[in-house]
Scaffold this active site. Structure first.
Site, PDB file in Angstrom:
ATOM      1  N   GLY A 132      -9.943  -2.440   3.288  1.00 44.62           N
ATOM      2  CA  GLY A 132     -10.028  -2.678   4.796  1.00 44.62           C
ATOM      3  C   GLY A 132      -9.389  -1.174   5.070  1.00 44.62           C
ATOM      4  O   GLY A 132     -10.978  -0.108   4.763  1.00 44.62           O
ATOM      5  N   ASP A 133      -8.671  -0.692   6.115  1.00 40.20           N
ATOM      6  CA  ASP A 133      -8.289   0.919   7.174  1.00 40.20           C
ATOM      7  C   ASP A 133      -8.470   1.585   5.753  1.00 40.20           C
ATOM      8  O   ASP A 133      -8.774   3.215   6.267  1.00 40.20           O
ATOM      9  CB  ASP A 133      -7.558   0.175   7.723  1.00 40.20           C
TER      10      ASP A 133
ATOM     11  N   GLY B 140      -5.073  -4.560   7.661  1.00 32.48           N
ATOM     12  CA  GLY B 140      -6.546  -3.422   7.976  1.00 32.48           C
ATOM     13  C   GLY B 140      -7.219  -3.739   8.838  1.00 32.48           C
ATOM     14  O   GLY B 140      -7.783  -2.634   9.379  1.00 32.48           O
TER      15      GLY B 140
ATOM     16  N   THR C   3       0.925  -1.078   0.295  1.00 32.26           N
ATOM     17  CA  THR C   3       0.225  -0.120  -0.353  1.00 32.26           C
ATOM     18  C   THR C   3       0.807   1.073   0.015  1.00 32.26           C
ATOM     19  O   THR C   3       1.779   1.181   0.580  1.00 32.26           O
ATOM     20  CB  THR C   3      -0.904   0.163   1.189  1.00 32.26           C
TER      21      THR C   3
ATOM     22  N   THR D 143      -0.778   1.790   7.467  1.00 34.40           N
ATOM     23  CA  THR D 143       0.056   0.721   6.664  1.00 34.40           C
ATOM     24  C   THR D 143       0.217  -0.737   7.288  1.00 34.40           C
ATOM     25  O   THR D 143       0.546  -0.772   7.943  1.00 34.40           O
ATOM     26  CB  THR D 143       0.833   0.748   5.694  1.00 34.40           C
TER      27      THR D 143
HETATM   28  N1  ASP Z   1      -4.172  -1.627   5.170  1.00 30.79           N
HETATM   29  C1  ASP Z   1      -4.166  -2.198   3.644  1.00 30.79           C
HETATM   30  C2  ASP Z   1      -5.396  -3.156   4.004  1.00 30.79           C
HETATM   31  O1  ASP Z   1      -5.364  -3.799   5.436  1.00 30.79           O
HETATM   32  C3  ASP Z   1      -3.477  -3.179   3.303  1.00 30.79           C
HETATM   33  C4  ASP Z   1      -2.045  -2.517   3.863  1.00 30.79           C
HETATM   34  O2  ASP Z   1      -1.174  -1.533   3.877  1.00 30.79           O
HETATM   35  O3  ASP Z   1      -1.318  -2.947   2.763  1.00 30.79           O
HETATM   36  O4  ASP Z   1      -5.859  -3.311   2.873  1.00 30.79           O
END
Ligand code: ASP
Length: 319
Positions: A215-216, A239, A185, A236
């Site tokens: 996700g978050d 999430g 991300t 990141t």
């Molecule tokens: N936080 C992101 C999600 O859960 C994934 C990531 O940060 O790579 O969608």
């Protein structure tokens, strides 16, 4: 004129053991290019919001990262992307979730913030809004990436999802060994010459995700948050934990209500509270004075910083 830009390209199992010299060089170039794009905006007197968009677009266009062009594949073999932006000067926010064929989801998030009267649009509706706003689209082929495809093929017949940069499934034991690239991300936070701050995050989410999992990253307060009184944060990591811990807003709250410094607040949330919950990942943050912080509880995080004093930092591994 004083300004600061901080970026990340994902946190996770990023160690010298999984990176060779060529990969290190590729990531260094990619992160530096994003820093240049964002600080060009800031040097010209542009806003923190526009700098965040410029830096994130550069990373969305680079297949090294799990965002935009390099997004991972869903259970159905599609690319569904999430992105959010927040302007700390007025706590405005715009976000999109589960969008397809949008070349730069962060630009669509900015359109939502500025022109929709809403904060979060998802799926086909967000696509309709993109067409109305004339946001650039791209065909499925544009998003095809061999390594991401192979990553998906390995687990597509299972119920497992996989964090792009982790290499472990999220239900049980390892699905794939921790070899290969660790992509992630992307996010950016900036403090501009007017002392305004902004945050943005963009992602393809998790490999093999299904049921329109979000996700978050596109959720204000969880993966992305900005408030001029406190800080701008882009997260990141896994999430589901960042959502439950409302990570970005928690950092802001610790500063606002408890008077913690930027670094203290980040450390409490990422290295203590999140660890106790079992959540892995990290964040970047900046405040309105240009103080910045990289903070993660994983082995590494692709990251960079560039400011008006001519200082530039690019790093991958644990500090
Ligand atoms: N936080 C992101 C999600 O859960 C994934 C990531 O940060 O790579 O969608």
């Amino acid at each position: 004129m004083s300004y600061t830009l901080v970026i990340h390209g994902g946190a996770g199992n990023i160690t010298p053991a999984i990176m060779n010299t060529q990969q290190e060089a590729e990531y260094t170039i990619a992160l530096k290019e994003a820093l240049v794009k964002g600080t060009d905006v800031l040097r010209a007197g542009g806003s923190a919001t526009d700098a965040v968009v410029a830096a994130i677009c550069e990373m969305e266009d680079n297949p090294l990262f799990n965002a935009g062009r390099g997004s991972v594949f869903t259970k159905k073999g599609l690319n569904e992307m999430d992105a959010a932006i927040m302007d700390g000067s007025n706590i405005a926010a715009g976000a999109v979730a589960g969008v397809r064929n949008i070349k730069n989801p962060i630009k669509l998030a900015r359109e939502v913030m500025l022109h929709s009267g809403h904060v979060l649009l998802c799926n086909e509706g967000a696509g309709e809004f993109a067409l109305k706003q004339g946001v650039e689209m791209a065909p499925d082929e544009y998003f095809f990436n061999k390594s991401r495809y192979d990553q998906w093929v390995e687990i597509r017949d299972t119920d497992y999802t996989q964090l792009d940069h982790k290499g472990d499934n999220l239900k049980g034991g390892p699905v794939t060994p921790n070899t290969g690239h660790k992509f992630g991300t992307v996010g950016a936070v900036a403090c501009d010459a007017m002392g305004n701050i902004a945050a943005g995050t963009s992602t393809g989410g998790m490999t093999n995700k299904r049921f329109s999992r979000i996700g978050d990253s596109p959720i204000p307060g969880a993966g992305t948050y900005a408030n001029k009184k406190t800080c701008a944060v882009s997260c990141t990591g896994h999430g589901e934990y960042f959502l439950r811990a409302v990570v970005a807003y928690d950092v802001s709250c610790l500063m606002e209500y408890k008077g913690l410094s930027l670094q203290e607040a980040c450390d409490v949330v990422i290295k203590d509270k999140l660890v106790k919950m079992g959540g892995e990942g990290g964040l970047i943050a900046v405040d309105a004075l240009g103080n910045y912080n990289f903070c993660f509880n994983s082995a590494g995080m692709y990251r960079g910083m560039r400011n008006s004093e001519g200082k530039e930092i690019v790093g991958f591994y644990g500090m």
